[in-house]
Write an enzyme that holds these catalytic residues in place. Structure first.
Site, PDB file in Angstrom:
ATOM      1  N   TYR A 189     -18.322   7.121  52.548  1.00  0.00           N
ATOM      2  CA  TYR A 189     -17.168   7.936  52.168  1.00  0.00           C
ATOM      3  C   TYR A 189     -16.957   9.076  53.158  1.00  0.00           C
ATOM      4  O   TYR A 189     -17.887   9.800  53.520  1.00  0.00           O
ATOM      5  CB  TYR A 189     -17.337   8.523  50.756  1.00  0.00           C
ATOM      6  CG  TYR A 189     -16.188   9.434  50.380  1.00  0.00           C
ATOM      7  CD1 TYR A 189     -14.921   8.906  50.162  1.00  0.00           C
ATOM      8  CD2 TYR A 189     -16.349  10.811  50.306  1.00  0.00           C
ATOM      9  CE1 TYR A 189     -13.849   9.725  49.852  1.00  0.00           C
ATOM     10  CE2 TYR A 189     -15.287  11.646  49.995  1.00  0.00           C
ATOM     11  CZ  TYR A 189     -14.041  11.094  49.770  1.00  0.00           C
ATOM     12  OH  TYR A 189     -12.983  11.912  49.483  1.00  0.00           O
ATOM     13  N   GLY A 233     -10.263  10.388  48.388  1.00  0.00           N
ATOM     14  CA  GLY A 233      -9.794  10.556  47.021  1.00  0.00           C
ATOM     15  C   GLY A 233      -9.603   9.219  46.335  1.00  0.00           C
ATOM     16  O   GLY A 233     -10.498   8.369  46.311  1.00  0.00           O
TER      17      GLY A 233
END
Length: 517
Positions: free
Chosen positions: A56, A63
């Protein structure tokens, strides 16, 4: 430009350094340890970026779009795009000092070595600050989670040479032109860097730090004006005795009582509360309980300062790079700890404004002022005196009460319900700045009324305390006129406001009282 230099290391920063950079234009340098930590964390990010597994913030979207794996050829575009798309603020420009604090505090986190940003990006952030270039940041756009995204994005946009910024001359120009004029090369963002530049609580924290500094000064000024009003109302200083406050040992209460007692030392006005034409057993709450109210506010400031210090020592980003080589997602960007204390401060500022206004109103009311002329007017009826100065003060207090409604009790979901609970800390900080401005004005009106009342008492043959006399003399020397026929009041009130904001009231009395807390 101030030649003071602030060195940014790996372990956070101090409130004093934030103010030095934001308000004093101090230069910023990266320590050798910070450069090493930046390089080490970047090496971890580069290693992970080369692997096929998604990480990530390094090789994924953000998001609600985090499920998409981004190929290496698109990652530079991904980082540029997050900055461009998140620079979506609207409304008036935010003050220069707030933007400088915002940039400096983001640099503080970047320098911690937990963000994976390259050393050259951090150096560019320092270069922009040192050049006096201030990105154009707008009032609206932050929900306080994930931190102050839109405001920080406008700052990151400047690092890329895009958007608008203010130069050291105060003129707004395209950021690329300003960078070029100062020999600064725009950054080309790589994996993780765009996200790292805009994921933090830096705006709300910077405003908290500056509000704490302003409120500390205002609370000392408010202790002085409360003492002046007590004196002008012929009240008793016996309620300020240290033994009374020792049996209810809230620290701030004792400090405020001691400040007031020292201002009133040697007064010939106190202690007449049972001798005038309207004797009373005790003074009204707004007079008698000033140390309790002012002191409770002081204790709240102390708590807020503890929270600020913790946040100043923090590395706020998501994901973060850990020393063992992991890059982990977390929720440290959530602004709740900062948002709560910002709201607490708005509450205590409103209450201080409220009790201050009540004393002013008492000074102006002939039925409660124990012998002072109506509205402290020269020729009541022909002159209105300070009648409308109190109206202005009351209007400010009314707004303060509205601003005390907490922002942090609100939350509005965003990012397709991925960010389904937010802090609203930026909003709490913005309204606190207005509240602090209003409080300075409210204290200034009490100062204006109380000094006039003290002078009227002196004209009647009573001798004010030496510290009170020093306060009156300094205010008059600053161009604020004393008792007399009606005149254009706004300039006097503005001058009194400037006097209070600059700390001149405290400076005026301390040669007599000694240092006040």
């Amino acid at each position: 430009m101030d030649m003071h230099t602030v060195v940014v290391g790996t372990s956070g920063t101090t409130a004093q350094d934030v103010i030095a950079v934001a308000r004093g234009n101090a230069r910023v340098e990266l320590s050798a340890a910070a450069v090493d930590a930046l390089a080490a964390a970047r090496a971890i990010v580069d290693t992970l970026a080369a692997k096929p597994e998604p990480v990530y913030g390094v090789s994924t979207g953000f998001g609600a779009l985090a499920s998409r794996h981004i190929s290496q050829d698109l990652r530079g575009r991904l980082q540029r795009n997050i900055v461009r798309s998140h620079a979506a603020g609207m409304g008036p420009r935010v003050e220069r000092e707030v933007v400088r604090a915002l940039m400096f505090l983001r640099l503080k986190t970047v320098a911690s070595g937990h963000t994976g940003v390259r050393p050259e990006v951090a150096q560019t952030m320092a270069d922009v600050l040192n050049a006096g270039i201030t990105p154009v940041v707008h009032e609206y756009g932050s929900l306080g989670c994930s931190g102050d995204l839109a405001p920080l994005s406008h700052c990151a946009l400047t690092l890329m040479g895009e958007g608008d910024a203010e130069g050291p001359d105060g003129a707004v120009r395209p950021a690329g032109e300003l960078l070029a004029a100062h020999g600064i090369t725009p950054v080309e963002l790589r994996e993780k860097e765009g996200l790292a530049l805009l994921n933090g609580t830096d705006g709300m924290l910077g405003m908290l730090v500056m509000a704490l500094a302003d409120l500390k000064s205002l609370y000392t000024s408010a202790d002085i004006t409360a003492a002046l009003s007590l004196e002008a109302l012929l009240g008793t200083d016996k309620v300020l005795a240290p033994e009374l406050h020792a049996i209810r040992p809230h620290p701030g209460q004792g400090v405020s009582a001691d400040n007031m007692l020292r201002v009133l030392a040697g007064s010939g006005l106190t202690g007449h509360f049972q001798e005038d034409e309207a004797p009373r057993v005790q003074d009204a709450y707004s007079v008698r309980c000033a140390p309790q109210v002012n002191g409770a506010g002081r204790d709240t400031l102390d708590y807020a300062a503890v929270v600020a210090a913790r946040e100043l020592a923090s590395s706020v980003d998501n994901p973060v790079v850990l020393p063992d080589g992991r890059v982990e997602s977390n929720g440290n960007f959530h602004g709740a700890p900062v948002a709560y204390v910002l709201d607490f401060l708005a509450i205590v500022a409103a209450d201080l404004g409220s009790i201050t206004e009540r004393r002013t109103d008492r000074l102006l009311d002939k039925n409660r002022s124990h012998g002072l002329p109506p509205f402290l007017a020269d020729d009541a009826g022909v002159d209105s005196g300070l009648m409308i100065a109190q109206y202005t003060q009351a209007a400010l207090v009314s707004e303060m009460k509205r601003l005390a409604v907490p922002a942090s009790a609100d939350s509005i979901p965003s990012s397709a319900m991925q960010e389904d609970h937010v802090s609203m800390g930026w909003s709490a900080a913005r309204k606190l700045r207005t509240a602090v401005d209003n409080l300075a004005r409210i204290v200034a009106v009490e100062l204006y009324a109380a000094t006039r009342a003290v002078e009227l008492r002196a004209a009647g043959g009573l001798t004010p305390a030496p510290a009170s006399q020093a306060a009156v003399a300094a205010l008059r020397a600053a161009g604020v006129e004393g008792p007399g026929p009606d005149r254009f009041l706004a300039p006097d009130l503005a001058a009194a406001d400037a006097f209070v904001r600059a700390g001149k009231l405290v400076e005026a009395v301390e040669p007599v009282t000694g240092p006040l807390a």
